[in-house]
Design a protein around this motif. Structure first.
Motif, PDB file in Angstrom:
ATOM      1  N   ALA A  58       0.629  -1.218   0.019  1.00  0.00           N
ATOM      2  CA  ALA A  58       0.054   0.171   0.046  1.00  0.00           C
ATOM      3  C   ALA A  58       0.877   1.252   0.127  1.00  0.00           C
ATOM      4  O   ALA A  58       2.084   1.099   0.521  1.00  0.00           O
ATOM      5  CB  ALA A  58      -0.832   0.077   1.203  1.00  0.00           C
ATOM      6  N   PRO A  59       0.466   2.489  -0.396  1.00  0.00           N
ATOM      7  CA  PRO A  59       1.082   3.683  -0.130  1.00  0.00           C
ATOM      8  C   PRO A  59       1.400   3.894   1.230  1.00  0.00           C
ATOM      9  O   PRO A  59       0.675   3.676   1.959  1.00  0.00           O
ATOM     10  CB  PRO A  59       0.228   4.616  -1.037  1.00  0.00           C
ATOM     11  CG  PRO A  59      -0.837   3.885  -1.846  1.00  0.00           C
ATOM     12  CD  PRO A  59      -0.870   2.360  -1.022  1.00  0.00           C
ATOM     13  N   GLY A  60       2.612   4.432   1.373  1.00  0.00           N
ATOM     14  CA  GLY A  60       3.019   4.807   2.792  1.00  0.00           C
ATOM     15  C   GLY A  60       3.438   6.489   2.677  1.00  0.00           C
ATOM     16  O   GLY A  60       4.510   6.687   2.765  1.00  0.00           O
ATOM     17  N   LEU A  61       2.579   7.133   3.082  1.00  0.00           N
ATOM     18  CA  LEU A  61       2.710   8.543   3.266  1.00  0.00           C
ATOM     19  C   LEU A  61       3.147   9.015   4.543  1.00  0.00           C
ATOM     20  O   LEU A  61       2.402   8.746   5.618  1.00  0.00           O
ATOM     21  CB  LEU A  61       1.480   9.581   2.922  1.00  0.00           C
ATOM     22  CG  LEU A  61       1.621  11.184   2.691  1.00  0.00           C
ATOM     23  CD1 LEU A  61       2.559  11.178   1.441  1.00  0.00           C
ATOM     24  CD2 LEU A  61       0.317  11.581   2.638  1.00  0.00           C
ATOM     25  N   VAL A  62       4.521   9.522   4.830  1.00  0.00           N
ATOM     26  CA  VAL A  62       4.910   9.790   6.011  1.00  0.00           C
ATOM     27  C   VAL A  62       5.333  11.381   5.961  1.00  0.00           C
ATOM     28  O   VAL A  62       5.390  12.054   4.743  1.00  0.00           O
ATOM     29  CB  VAL A  62       6.299   9.018   6.428  1.00  0.00           C
ATOM     30  CG1 VAL A  62       5.860   7.668   6.550  1.00  0.00           C
ATOM     31  CG2 VAL A  62       7.281   9.078   5.332  1.00  0.00           C
ATOM     32  N   ASN A  63       5.628  11.737   7.141  1.00  0.00           N
ATOM     33  CA  ASN A  63       5.967  13.464   7.318  1.00  0.00           C
ATOM     34  C   ASN A  63       7.546  12.922   7.828  1.00  0.00           C
ATOM     35  O   ASN A  63       7.695  12.666   9.020  1.00  0.00           O
ATOM     36  CB  ASN A  63       5.066  14.050   8.501  1.00  0.00           C
ATOM     37  CG  ASN A  63       5.501  15.507   8.350  1.00  0.00           C
ATOM     38  OD1 ASN A  63       5.979  16.094   7.348  1.00  0.00           O
ATOM     39  ND2 ASN A  63       5.362  16.233   9.395  1.00  0.00           N
ATOM     40  N   GLY A  64       8.465  13.586   7.006  1.00  0.00           N
ATOM     41  CA  GLY A  64       9.795  13.170   7.409  1.00  0.00           C
ATOM     42  C   GLY A  64      10.669  14.048   6.568  1.00  0.00           C
ATOM     43  O   GLY A  64      10.462  14.602   5.733  1.00  0.00           O
ATOM     44  N   VAL A 121      12.501  -5.509   0.300  1.00  0.00           N
ATOM     45  CA  VAL A 121      12.363  -4.223   0.870  1.00  0.00           C
ATOM     46  C   VAL A 121      10.909  -4.054   0.580  1.00  0.00           C
ATOM     47  O   VAL A 121      10.138  -4.175  -0.498  1.00  0.00           O
ATOM     48  CB  VAL A 121      13.074  -3.150   0.221  1.00  0.00           C
ATOM     49  CG1 VAL A 121      12.734  -1.782   0.837  1.00  0.00           C
ATOM     50  CG2 VAL A 121      14.632  -3.316   0.009  1.00  0.00           C
ATOM     51  N   GLY A 122      10.014  -4.260   1.885  1.00  0.00           N
ATOM     52  CA  GLY A 122       8.640  -4.222   1.805  1.00  0.00           C
ATOM     53  C   GLY A 122       8.295  -3.007   2.256  1.00  0.00           C
ATOM     54  O   GLY A 122       8.653  -2.118   3.444  1.00  0.00           O
ATOM     55  N   LEU A 123       7.106  -2.633   2.313  1.00  0.00           N
ATOM     56  CA  LEU A 123       6.134  -1.784   2.758  1.00  0.00           C
ATOM     57  C   LEU A 123       4.803  -1.863   2.860  1.00  0.00           C
ATOM     58  O   LEU A 123       4.181  -2.735   2.093  1.00  0.00           O
ATOM     59  CB  LEU A 123       6.161  -0.401   1.862  1.00  0.00           C
ATOM     60  CG  LEU A 123       5.489   0.850   2.289  1.00  0.00           C
ATOM     61  CD1 LEU A 123       6.250   2.119   1.981  1.00  0.00           C
ATOM     62  CD2 LEU A 123       4.325   1.093   1.813  1.00  0.00           C
ATOM     63  N   ALA A 124       4.166  -1.783   4.101  1.00  0.00           N
ATOM     64  CA  ALA A 124       2.705  -2.024   4.457  1.00  0.00           C
ATOM     65  C   ALA A 124       2.300  -0.961   5.443  1.00  0.00           C
ATOM     66  O   ALA A 124       3.022  -0.353   6.128  1.00  0.00           O
ATOM     67  CB  ALA A 124       2.555  -3.407   4.774  1.00  0.00           C
ATOM     68  N   VAL A 125       0.974  -0.760   5.403  1.00  0.00           N
ATOM     69  CA  VAL A 125       0.288  -0.007   6.466  1.00  0.00           C
ATOM     70  C   VAL A 125      -0.373  -0.652   7.480  1.00  0.00           C
ATOM     71  O   VAL A 125      -1.551  -1.390   6.975  1.00  0.00           O
ATOM     72  CB  VAL A 125      -0.676   1.220   5.714  1.00  0.00           C
ATOM     73  CG1 VAL A 125      -1.256   2.091   6.924  1.00  0.00           C
ATOM     74  CG2 VAL A 125       0.304   2.122   4.958  1.00  0.00           C
ATOM     75  N   GLN A 126      -0.209  -0.401   8.543  1.00  0.00           N
ATOM     76  CA  GLN A 126      -0.946  -1.198   9.644  1.00  0.00           C
ATOM     77  C   GLN A 126      -1.498  -0.192  10.682  1.00  0.00           C
ATOM     78  O   GLN A 126      -0.938   0.445  11.549  1.00  0.00           O
ATOM     79  CB  GLN A 126       0.105  -2.118  10.662  1.00  0.00           C
ATOM     80  CG  GLN A 126       0.578  -3.557   9.748  1.00  0.00           C
ATOM     81  CD  GLN A 126      -0.369  -4.336   9.419  1.00  0.00           C
ATOM     82  OE1 GLN A 126      -1.107  -4.609  10.143  1.00  0.00           O
ATOM     83  NE2 GLN A 126      -0.191  -4.887   8.280  1.00  0.00           N
ATOM     84  N   GLY A 127      -2.775   0.024  10.547  1.00  0.00           N
ATOM     85  CA  GLY A 127      -3.340   1.270  11.346  1.00  0.00           C
ATOM     86  C   GLY A 127      -2.706   2.594  11.075  1.00  0.00           C
ATOM     87  O   GLY A 127      -2.769   3.015   9.988  1.00  0.00           O
ATOM     88  N   SER A 128      -2.342   3.185  12.158  1.00  0.00           N
ATOM     89  CA  SER A 128      -1.884   4.459  12.197  1.00  0.00           C
ATOM     90  C   SER A 128       0.082   4.281  11.884  1.00  0.00           C
ATOM     91  O   SER A 128       0.361   5.175  12.057  1.00  0.00           O
ATOM     92  CB  SER A 128      -1.773   5.214  13.398  1.00  0.00           C
ATOM     93  OG  SER A 128      -1.170   4.466  14.685  1.00  0.00           O
ATOM     94  N   THR A 129       0.461   3.176  11.429  1.00  0.00           N
ATOM     95  CA  THR A 129       1.793   3.090  11.271  1.00  0.00           C
ATOM     96  C   THR A 129       2.275   2.566   9.988  1.00  0.00           C
ATOM     97  O   THR A 129       1.656   1.644   9.373  1.00  0.00           O
ATOM     98  CB  THR A 129       2.278   1.924  12.270  1.00  0.00           C
ATOM     99  OG1 THR A 129       2.074   2.375  13.505  1.00  0.00           O
ATOM    100  CG2 THR A 129       3.932   1.787  12.073  1.00  0.00           C
TER     101      THR A 129
END
Length: 180
Positions: free
Chosen positions: A63-69, A97-105
């Motif tokens: 899933a897309p993972g938008l962060v503030n960084g 290299v993986g990416l997932a969204v779990q709740g607010s993380t």
């Protein structure tokens, strides 16, 4: 001269570790950006290096993972994790290299198929200069990469932990707050 280059890298890494990334984060040098683009860029960038080592480098983006960084600090963090994974994966192995969204993380992981890290050493690897086995330590490594990576994760209000990868090897798991 290799000794001079190694000392310069050590000084640069020590300064980076000593400098407060928290100060950087608190002074508004952050921006919203999608981590999946950074992961795709890095897997493309390190694809040739992986191939030269006989290792397959793949990405799994759920899933897309938008962060503030701070994009450059997070890039450096992921470069460190990918470089370590490539170094410790045997020829014929895979680094994912993986990416997932779990709740607010947002979760980003780097899995390798190397020897792994024994549970009792998983916290120690984040200590400056700590090496599990001097014979396996990387040539040219200052022993500060994972300490810097963890400090950067913390500065981004996240965490970085070492675990066992599915099927063996090492998983480095980065968790960051998701941005809605």
């Amino acid at each position: 001269d290799q000794t001079t280059d190694r000392m310069a890298q050590l000084v640069e890494d020590l300064l980076l570790l000593a400098r407060s990334d928290r100060q950087l984060v608190e002074h508004g040098a952050l921006s919203r950006f999608p981590l999946e683009e950074l992961i795709e860029d890095l897997t493309a960038l390190y694809g040739d290096s992986a191939h030269e080592r006989g290792v397959q480098l793949t990405s799994q983006i759920a899933a897309p993972g938008l962060v503030n960084g701070h994009p450059e600090r997070l890039r450096q963090l992921l470069v460190n994790l990918i470089s370590n994974a490539l170094r410790f994966s045997p020829p014929g192995g895979t680094v994912t290299v993986g990416l997932a969204v779990q709740g607010s993380t947002v979760q980003v992981w780097v899995d390798d198929q190397g020897p792994g890290i024994p549970p009792e050493q998983r916290e120690l690897v984040f200590q400056p200069f700590w090496q599990a086995d001097q014979a396996r330590s990387a040539r040219g490594s200052t022993g500060l990469g994972l300490a810097i990576a963890r400090a950067s994760a913390s500065a981004h209000r996240g965490r970085l932990v070492a675990a066992e990868a599915p099927g063996g090897g090492c998983r480095m798991l980065l968790e960051l707050p998701v941005v809605a």
